[in-house]
Design an enzyme around this catalytic site. Structure first.
Site, short mmCIF file in Angstrom:
data_model
loop_
_atom_site.label_atom_id
_atom_site.label_comp_id
_atom_site.label_asym_id
_atom_site.label_seq_id
_atom_site.Cartn_x
_atom_site.Cartn_y
_atom_site.Cartn_z
N GLY A 78 7.74 7.51 -2.35
CA GLY A 78 8.60 7.35 -1.18
C GLY A 78 9.07 5.92 -0.90
O GLY A 78 9.53 5.19 -1.80
N ILE A 79 8.95 5.52 0.36
CA ILE A 79 9.45 4.22 0.82
C ILE A 79 8.72 3.08 0.11
O ILE A 79 9.33 2.09 -0.31
CB ILE A 79 9.29 4.10 2.35
N GLY A 80 7.41 3.22 -0.06
CA GLY A 80 6.62 2.17 -0.72
C GLY A 80 7.10 1.92 -2.14
O GLY A 80 7.17 0.77 -2.60
N TYR B 29 0.38 11.00 15.27
CA TYR B 29 1.09 10.08 14.36
C TYR B 29 1.87 9.03 15.17
O TYR B 29 1.78 7.82 14.91
CB TYR B 29 2.04 10.90 13.48
N SER C 73 7.32 3.06 12.99
CA SER C 73 8.28 4.17 13.02
C SER C 73 9.02 4.10 14.35
O SER C 73 8.48 3.59 15.34
CB SER C 73 7.53 5.51 12.94
N THR D 106 0.84 -1.20 0.00
CA THR D 106 0.00 0.00 0.00
C THR D 106 0.88 1.25 0.00
O THR D 106 2.00 1.25 0.52
CB THR D 106 -0.95 0.02 1.22
N GLY D 107 0.37 2.30 -0.62
CA GLY D 107 1.12 3.55 -0.67
C GLY D 107 2.46 3.40 -1.38
O GLY D 107 3.45 4.02 -1.01
N SER D 108 2.46 2.59 -2.45
CA SER D 108 3.74 2.38 -3.17
C SER D 108 3.87 3.29 -4.38
O SER D 108 4.74 3.11 -5.21
CB SER D 108 3.89 0.91 -3.56
N1 LIG Z 1 9.85 8.96 5.56
C1 LIG Z 1 10.16 8.74 6.83
O1 LIG Z 1 11.08 9.38 7.39
C2 LIG Z 1 9.43 7.69 7.64
C3 LIG Z 1 9.94 7.36 8.91
C4 LIG Z 1 9.29 6.39 9.66
C5 LIG Z 1 8.15 5.77 9.17
N2 LIG Z 1 7.66 6.10 7.94
C6 LIG Z 1 6.44 5.40 7.47
O2 LIG Z 1 6.72 4.78 6.23
C7 LIG Z 1 5.54 4.80 5.41
C8 LIG Z 1 5.87 5.45 4.08
O3 LIG Z 1 6.32 6.77 4.34
P1 LIG Z 1 6.77 7.77 3.16
O4 LIG Z 1 7.57 8.84 3.82
O5 LIG Z 1 7.33 7.02 2.03
O6 LIG Z 1 5.33 8.40 2.76
P2 LIG Z 1 4.90 9.26 1.50
O7 LIG Z 1 6.05 9.58 0.60
O8 LIG Z 1 4.09 10.42 2.03
O9 LIG Z 1 3.91 8.26 0.73
C9 LIG Z 1 2.72 7.88 1.37
C10 LIG Z 1 1.99 6.90 0.47
O10 LIG Z 1 0.76 6.54 1.13
C11 LIG Z 1 -0.33 6.72 0.24
N3 LIG Z 1 -1.52 7.14 1.01
C12 LIG Z 1 -1.59 8.10 1.96
N4 LIG Z 1 -2.85 8.18 2.44
C13 LIG Z 1 -3.58 7.25 1.79
C14 LIG Z 1 -4.94 6.85 1.82
N5 LIG Z 1 -5.85 7.45 2.63
N6 LIG Z 1 -5.35 5.85 1.01
C15 LIG Z 1 -4.46 5.27 0.17
N7 LIG Z 1 -3.16 5.59 0.08
C16 LIG Z 1 -2.73 6.58 0.87
C17 LIG Z 1 0.13 7.76 -0.76
O11 LIG Z 1 -0.53 7.56 -1.98
P3 LIG Z 1 -0.96 8.78 -2.99
O12 LIG Z 1 -0.14 9.96 -2.60
O13 LIG Z 1 -0.69 8.28 -4.35
O14 LIG Z 1 -2.37 8.97 -2.70
C18 LIG Z 1 1.63 7.46 -0.88
O15 LIG Z 1 1.85 6.47 -1.85
C19 LIG Z 1 4.47 5.53 6.22
O16 LIG Z 1 3.66 4.60 6.91
C20 LIG Z 1 5.28 6.35 7.21
O17 LIG Z 1 4.56 6.65 8.38
C21 LIG Z 1 8.26 7.06 7.17
#
Ligand SMILES: NC(=O)c1ccc[n+]([C@@H]2O[C@H](COP(=O)([O-])OP(=O)(O)OC[C@H]3O[C@@H](n4cnc5c(N)ncnc54)[C@H](OP(=O)(O)O)[C@@H]3O)[C@@H](O)[C@H]2O)c1
Length: 267
Positions: free
Chosen positions: A18-20, A156, A143, A13-15
């Site tokens: 970013g990380i996904g 969060y 996280s 999901t959410g791929s």
């Molecule tokens: N980056 C960090 O430093 C970090 C650190 C610790 C944990 N994390 C965790 O790692 C995961 C990925 O983080 P990221 O930084 O890569 O996030 P990101 O770049 O903001 O990407 C988030 C993804 O989630 C999808 N999304 C968000 N809300 C949604 C919804 N209501 N329904 C369906 N899809 C939804 C977005 O899809 P669309 O935009 O296409 O809608 C996007 O693909 C998250 O769970 C985050 O909490 C991140």
């Protein structure tokens, strides 16, 4: 090392970002068929096209996970497209830079709904088929904030603690089934969004304009770690790929930190 992911189907999901996006690229490079998901078909389509262009197998599914119908539609579309789901990576998540003063009760509920209840919805949808197949992987992106919260983003951080907790529960519920459940807890990972966020902070705080200066300031003022750099999406993706593989069969109910030891030291 061959992760033996050839022929497995992974929904991340959410791929679309970013990380996904790094996770689906890594799983596809290891031979898995990946289902790229997001709300935006355009963003998800770009990630899938890149994978297919490199010889991998990827399909796109879109849905909003903040309600039951969106989760059910996601699983239905994924199974229609790929036949089954062997690996579910619950990566989608939202984070706003909220404070105790400005995050209302409704904000807390909305964050909990997207970050926790969406995961519960999807796990409940895929559990019966994984149990029947006798094999499956449930991997949640939590996280470091689950156990080491900052003063801000409290809603969060609390959702990430909930993911660590519910993952242990579902691992126990699936005992002996061949299905494992684990969380991965990243530290600060430099995605495009995170870089933009810290560039804005740097402009306000006078940390400089070049990324190496800003990264050093984040490591000094926000969250130090022992490795001495911020994480990359690929740092997280390689751990998720291992957990997704048959090689991780004895890891269950665990929370794996990928944060360069962003933890307080005891001197
Ligand atoms: N980056 C960090 O430093 C970090 C650190 C610790 C944990 N994390 C965790 O790692 C995961 C990925 O983080 P990221 O930084 O890569 O996030 P990101 O770049 O903001 O990407 C988030 C993804 O989630 C999808 N999304 C968000 N809300 C949604 C919804 N209501 N329904 C369906 N899809 C939804 C977005 O899809 P669309 O935009 O296409 O809608 C996007 O693909 C998250 O769970 C985050 O909490 C991140």
């Amino acid at each position: 090392m061959n992760l033996d992911l050839e022929g497995r189907v992974a929904l991340v999901t959410g791929s679309s970002n970013g990380i996904g996006a790094a996770i689906v690229r890594t799983l596809a490079a290891e031979g898995a068929q990946v289902i790229v998901h997001g709300r935006s078909a355009e963003r998800a389509g770009r990630v899938a096209a890149g994978i297919v262009g490199n010889g991998g197998q990827a399909v796109v599914v879109t849905s909003d996970l903040s309600h039951d119908a969106g989760a059910e539609s996601l699983v239905d579309q994924a199974v229609d497209a790929a036949g089954r789901i062997d690996i579910l990576v619950n990566n989608a998540g939202v984070y706003a830079n909220s404070t105790w003063e400005d995050a209302t009760g409704d904000d807390w509920l909305a964050t909990y709904n997207t970050n926790v209840v969406s995961v519960v919805r999807l796990i409940r949808c895929v559990m019966p088929a994984m149990r029947k197949a006798g094999w499956g992987r449930l991997i949640q992106l939590a996280s470091g904030e689950a156990s080491r919260p900052f003063a801000n983003m409290p809603d969060y951080a609390a959702t990430k603690a909930a993911l660590v907790n519910l993952t242990v529960s579902v691992a126990h519920a699936l005992a002996g089934s061949g299905v494992t459940a684990n969380t991965v807890s990243p530290g600060i990972i430099v995605t495009d969004e995170v870089e933009k966020f810290y560039r804005d902070v740097a402009a306000r705080e006078g940390w400089g304009e070049a990324w190496p200066e800003i990264e050093a300031a984040v490591l000094t003022h926000v969250l130090p770690n022992d490795v001495g750099r911020l994480g990359t999406a690929d740092d997280v993706a390689s751990v998720v790929a291992f957990l997704a593989s048959p090689l991780s069969g004895f890891i269950d109910g665990a929370n794996i930190r990928v944060d360069g030891a962003s933890v307080p030291t005891i001197n």
